[in-house]
Motif scaffolding. Structure first.
Motif, PDB file in Angstrom:
ATOM      1  N   PRO A 188       0.843  -1.202   0.000  1.00 19.70           N
ATOM      2  CA  PRO A 188       0.000   0.000   0.000  1.00 19.70           C
ATOM      3  C   PRO A 188       0.873   1.244   0.000  1.00 19.70           C
ATOM      4  CG  PRO A 188      -0.070  -1.079   2.138  1.00 19.70           C
ATOM      5  CD  PRO A 188       0.743  -1.949   1.273  1.00 19.70           C
ATOM      6  N   LEU A 219       2.012   9.197   2.548  1.00 20.58           N
ATOM      7  CA  LEU A 219       1.691   9.897   3.792  1.00 20.58           C
ATOM      8  C   LEU A 219       2.960  10.223   4.568  1.00 20.58           C
ATOM      9  CD1 LEU A 219      -1.423   7.842   4.892  1.00 20.58           C
ATOM     10  CD2 LEU A 219      -1.367  10.159   3.991  1.00 20.58           C
ATOM     11  N   LEU A 220       3.860   9.281   4.585  1.00 18.97           N
ATOM     12  CA  LEU A 220       5.119   9.512   5.289  1.00 18.97           C
ATOM     13  C   LEU A 220       5.882  10.681   4.667  1.00 18.97           C
ATOM     14  CD1 LEU A 220       6.587   8.093   7.610  1.00 18.97           C
ATOM     15  CD2 LEU A 220       7.998   6.981   5.909  1.00 18.97           C
ATOM     16  N   LEU A 221       5.871  10.718   3.358  1.00 17.24           N
ATOM     17  CA  LEU A 221       6.530  11.815   2.652  1.00 17.24           C
ATOM     18  C   LEU A 221       5.905  13.141   3.043  1.00 17.24           C
ATOM     19  CD1 LEU A 221       6.959  10.363  -0.919  1.00 17.24           C
ATOM     20  CD2 LEU A 221       8.729  11.506   0.380  1.00 17.24           C
ATOM     21  N   ILE A 238       0.445   4.134  -0.605  1.00 20.61           N
ATOM     22  CA  ILE A 238      -0.090   5.383  -0.075  1.00 20.61           C
ATOM     23  C   ILE A 238       0.537   5.694   1.278  1.00 20.61           C
ATOM     24  CG2 ILE A 238      -2.135   5.871   1.324  1.00 20.61           C
ATOM     25  CD1 ILE A 238      -3.598   6.592  -0.912  1.00 20.61           C
ATOM     26  N   LEU A 239       0.931   4.648   1.959  1.00 18.61           N
ATOM     27  CA  LEU A 239       1.573   4.869   3.249  1.00 18.61           C
ATOM     28  C   LEU A 239       2.871   5.653   3.077  1.00 18.61           C
ATOM     29  CD1 LEU A 239       1.045   1.380   4.881  1.00 18.61           C
ATOM     30  CD2 LEU A 239      -0.240   3.464   5.258  1.00 18.61           C
ATOM     31  N   ILE A 240       3.598   5.309   2.024  1.00 18.21           N
ATOM     32  CA  ILE A 240       4.825   6.069   1.745  1.00 18.21           C
ATOM     33  C   ILE A 240       4.477   7.514   1.446  1.00 18.21           C
ATOM     34  CG2 ILE A 240       6.845   6.219   0.279  1.00 18.21           C
ATOM     35  CD1 ILE A 240       6.937   3.718   1.727  1.00 18.21           C
TER      36      ILE A 240
END
Lengths: 305, 331, 303
Positions: C147, C153-155, C149-151
């Motif tokens: 997923p 969000l982290l970005l 998208i987690l990256i």
């Protein structure tokens, strides 16, 4: 078979390691990570303390080592907002999400497969067109908006279903629909096109030559072959569910790890976000690994290799 | 020979068309023949002449929705199959008329064991009081010379060679003890050495069960080996029918003649391999006269204007060519 | 002598008949063009470009006395604010129009970057084969089943929200999809004779890839781009909804939906309208992409 399992396991571990590196790197990319990891009202002492604990004054590889060592011990930092270890917060919320995910997946399969079969079997008729329209709309609808609209219609206007939080069975309805719709739409299109492809195969002719009816041929002979692409995409679907859960749980105030992710973003709670990501990664990689193994076991071509 | 045996299958003026984006393709355009019990009739022609479509029309499994049978009669033991409803046709398929397809690699469903697939065929057929389905399936495999049938039952198609798969397909086809078997180029996809074995197997099954076979092929060698009678097909129609020997010795239709001439011979010096000039006419745009006219060595005006009727040449030997009228005796 | 193309033999006819049954094609006449999609897309582009000229108000102009006005067709609405106002009195219609810019710009940047990277990786991987291919495809698979998208969000949290962040985030999300499909195409192209001939003539790998392979996969690539526009718009909206997108005061549709959430009971239009816009636009792009694909490259149907 065994070699396959070991290889996949090694791959997963490697991926996890790479992810940890990425997380580690991103924290340091925009300045001092200590600033990301501390509360706003932290004192200089707190900061100095953290700097020492993270070894931020030491060389990078030592920092990495500390980070990884901590991770392996289960220490992924302390959530700024909750003031508890991030892993603890995560595992508190995890069961709630785990109730929603399988429900959405099963629901999606139960609706998508029959619809896909009907659409393929009655290609060109009104049944096909309607399900095609549903699929196209389903893919285009952002799930956060869908959730809000559903709340507005069913909860606020009609008062039929609750709008948020966990509770009795009625609380599960809207979140499951919201989470599952995108999946249903995609799956249904795949089942339909895959089935149409299989229906053109030669063995279908042979099955009919045995005297079987078209219905039996479609459900018994074609569908298992047609579902192969669907099962290969299981990993992708699972990732979609995890992603979708973030938004769905946020909209419905569902106390799961999806909503936790949202909170971590909104409150800029970096340690929590970091932990959530790594732990979710472990789950996703684990599930994919499990699915790959099961699939390899079931596929007669691999089993007897 | 099977002369005098009862006629099992009679096809009268069968027409099956494909409605495609190029127009109406008249794949089968007035085909007639008769098949007797115990007899093998070869249906030959080059690829694209409509032989496979003919076979599929008999069992009414044309590709839908584009394919449709528009006219004619298919009389299986006196009953017209074209007037039957789909449930009635299902009863016919497998039990009274069956078919072997060309490519063994794709004829079997890859996700089921071959045992499952044979059992499925048996379940559709007659009940045989006393013997279990599994025993009957193993027997069926033995009859097509598959060794160790008990183990083979649990095997998957991809674990078998092409030749063995085709035997399984054969077993499935005769499981229901049909009266008529349509074999659509069953050996084309097999190795040459396996081909002979397979043909011998089919002959043996036929001898044992008095099966009538329609053997679709483009290979005259197989025709010589397998067929009692031959029907030559060109551009959707049959141009010559007759006993194999008579056809080989004295072909009367110019197309048959040309086909025979183009089979390479081992004896004698060969300077150039003979072939037939030109191409068959496009099946969506057929000429009004004889369809072979453009490539025929004996063509005249009448050939181009009118399609020749089928005329008798000898005992059970007929062809559709104006030349026969001009010179009724052979040569 | 008849042309080979004129000769339609039965097997070809039967095969295409079966193929037509499985994949119905548009007949190519004008009635089949997706006019609705064309119109919506054209309007969207016009609106995005001309927003400053056609918006009735400034998107950031607050007007507290006018707050929470319903759309013009409801009781209490006014024609000054056709789609109502939000909690700060900002005109919804104007914000919607300006939001279109955000959606399009982010989509364009992310698609070019992600598509470009995916194209390059796909070509290199497919053409070179062997270990490189193996390694790259494993990376692609990993990206697809994760997923990502987690990256994203982290970005957003570590780099801070903004156009750069969200563009990078979406690029990370989509490059793998392009890579996979392009690689498939390359595998088909590289077996063709003209590639072998180029090798015989001594062309370097790089030259072959650039001059021979790229033009032949361009068709597929274009179709893939259009098919992903809708996807990218939804991702951007989702990220904005989660607070990881373009930060205020720039209006973005996802953000508008998010802001409107707390007022859903009293002011439904705040969330419903921008969301409906998202859905409509994505639908239009998806239908357009489907049509383009059917027209240019029917083999992509399984994607």
């Amino acid at each position: 078979m065994q070699r396959f399992v070991l290889r996949r396991l090694a791959q997963s571990v490697l991926l996890l390691f790479v992810l940890a590196l990425v997380v580690f790197a991103l924290a340091r990319v925009s300045g001092n990570p200590a600033d990301l990891l501390l509360r706003e009202d932290a004192t200089q002492e707190d900061r100095a303390h953290l700097l020492k604990a993270l070894g931020l004054d030491r060389p990078v590889h030592e920092q990495l080592y500390l980070f990884l060592a901590g991770a392996l011990r289960g220490d992924l930092g302390e959530s700024i907002r909750y003031r508890k270890p991030a892993t603890e917060v995560f595992f508190e919320r995890l069961p709630n999400t785990l109730q929603l995910l399988p429900l959405a997946m099963v629901g999606a399969l139960v609706i998508a497969i029959p619809l896909g079969v009907l659409a393929a079997a009655y290609r060109g008729t009104i049944v096909d067109r309607i399900s095609g329209a549903v699929a196209v709309l389903g893919i285009a609808t952002p799930s956060f908006w869908l959730g809000i609209v559903l709340i507005y219609v069913f909860s606020i206007r009609l008062g039929l279903l609750p709008s948020s939080r966990m509770g009795g069975p009625s609380h599960y309805v809207l979140p499951t629909i919201t989470l599952g719709l995108f999946l249903v739409a995609g799956m249904m299109r795949l089942v339909r096109s895959s089935l149409l492809e299989v229906m053109g195969s030669e063995f279908v002719k042979l099955a009919r030559l045995k005297g079987l009816s078209q219905t039996v041929v479609i459900w018994k002979h074609c569908l298992p072959n047609a579902l192969i692409p669907v099962t290969t995409l299981f990993g992708v679907y699972f990732a979609l569910l995890i992603t979708g859960a973030i938004v769905t749980e946020t909209v419905f105030a569902w106390p799961g790890v999806g909503r936790l992710t949202y909170e971590a973003v909104i409150f800029r709670d970096y340690p929590l976000l970091q932990a959530v990501i790594l732990l979710k990664a472990i789950i996703v990689l684990g599930v994919n690994l499990g699915v790959d193994i099961v699939y390899a076991y079931l596929d007669p071509r691999v089993r007897y290799a | 020979m099977a002369a005098g045996a009862p006629v099992v299958l009679e096809v009268r003026d069968l027409r099956a068309y494909l409605y495609t984006r190029w127009g109406v393709v008249r794949a089968v355009d007035g085909v007639s023949f008769a098949l007797r019990e115990g007899e093998t009739l070869g249906l030959v022609g080059e690829s694209g002449c409509g032989k496979t479509m003919t076979g599929l029309s008999l069992v009414r499994l044309l590709p839908e929705p584009a394919g449709r049978i528009v006219d004619g009669q298919v009389l299986l033991e006196g009953e017209d199959l074209l007037t039957k409803s789909e449930p009635e046709m299902r009863y016919v398929r497998g039990r009274r008329m069956s078919m072997i397809l060309q490519d063994p690699q794709t004829s079997l469903n890859p996700v089921f064991t071959i045992g499952d697939q044979i059992l499925e065929a048996l379940r559709q057929g007659r009940a045989d009081g006393g013997r279990s389905l599994v025993a009957r399936a193993e027997d069926a495999l033995r009859r097509v010379k598959v060794a160790a049938p008990e183990q083979r039952m649990r095997a998957y198609p991809h674990q078998m060679s092409g030749g063995m798969k085709q035997r399984v397909v054969g077993a499935i086809a005769v499981a229901g003890e049909p009266r008529v078997l349509i074999a659509d180029e069953p050996t084309t996809a097999l190795d040459v050495t396996i081909q002979l074995q397979y043909l011998a197997l089919l002959k043996e099954i036929q001898a044992r069960t008095r099966l009538a076979m329609l053997f679709i092929t483009h290979d005259f060698g197989i025709v010589a080996r397998m067929c009692d009678r031959v029907a030559v097909m060109y551009a959707g129609r049959i141009v010559e029918t007759g006993p194999t020997r008579a056809l080989f010795r004295a072909p009367r239709h110019p197309y048959t003649e040309a086909l025979m001439a183009s089979v390479p011979r081992m004896e004698g010096a060969v300077t150039r391999l003979p072939s037939i000039e030109g191409q068959p006419p496009p099946l969506h745009d057929l000429p009004t006269g004889c369809r072979f006219a453009d490539r025929c060595a004996y063509v005249d005006d009448r050939c181009r204007r009118e399609y020749p009727p089928t005329m008798a040449i000898g005992p059970a030997h007929e062809a559709a060519c104006w030349r026969i009228e001009r010179s009724p005796s052979s040569r | 002598m008849a042309r080979v193309e004129d000769r339609i033999d039965v097997e070809l006819a039967a095969a295409t008949a079966a193929d037509d049954a499985a994949h119905p094609r548009p007949r190519g006449d004008f009635a089949r063009l997706p006019w609705g999609s064309f119109v919506i897309i054209a309007v969207l582009i016009l609106v995005a470009v001309l927003a400053p000229l056609i918006a009735p108000h400034s998107p950031t102009e607050q007007s507290l006395p006018d707050k929470l006005l319903p759309p013009a067709w409801e009781a209490g609405g006014s024609t000054r604010h056709l789609l109502g106002t939000d909690v700060l009195g900002r005109d919804v219609l104007s914000r919607l129009l300006y939001g279109a810019r955000v959606s399009l710009i982010v989509a364009a940047v992310a698609l070019l970057a992600g598509g470009g990277i995916g194209l390059a990786v796909g070509i290199v991987s497919g053409y070179l084969g062997g270990r490189t291919d193996s390694f790259l495809m494993r990376t692609v698979d990993a990206t697809l089943t994760f997923p990502t998208i987690l990256i994203a969000l982290l970005l957003a949290v570590s780099l801070g929200p903004g156009l750069k962040t969200i563009a990078i985030a979406i690029t990370v999300l989509i490059w793998a999809r392009f890579a996979r499909v392009v690689r498939g195409e390359v595998l088909a192209v590289k077996t063709r004779d003209f590639v072998a001939l180029a090798r015989v003539h001594g062309c370097s790998h790089l030259r072959i890839m650039a001059v021979h392979i790229v033009p032949n996969v361009l068709n597929t690539f274009m179709v893939l781009l259009t098919l992903h526009i809708g996807f990218v718009i939804i991702i951007e909206a989702s990220l904005s909804f989660l607070g990881a997108g373009i930060p205020p005061p720039t209006p973005s549709w996802g953000q508008m939906v998010s802001d409107g959430r707390s007022h859903i009971a009293s002011a439904w239009w705040l969330s419903v309208v921008p969301g409906a816009a998202i859905m409509l636009v994505v639908l239009a792009f998806n239908l357009f992409g489907d049509w383009l694909r059917d027209w240019l490259d029917p083999r992509l149907r399984q994607v």
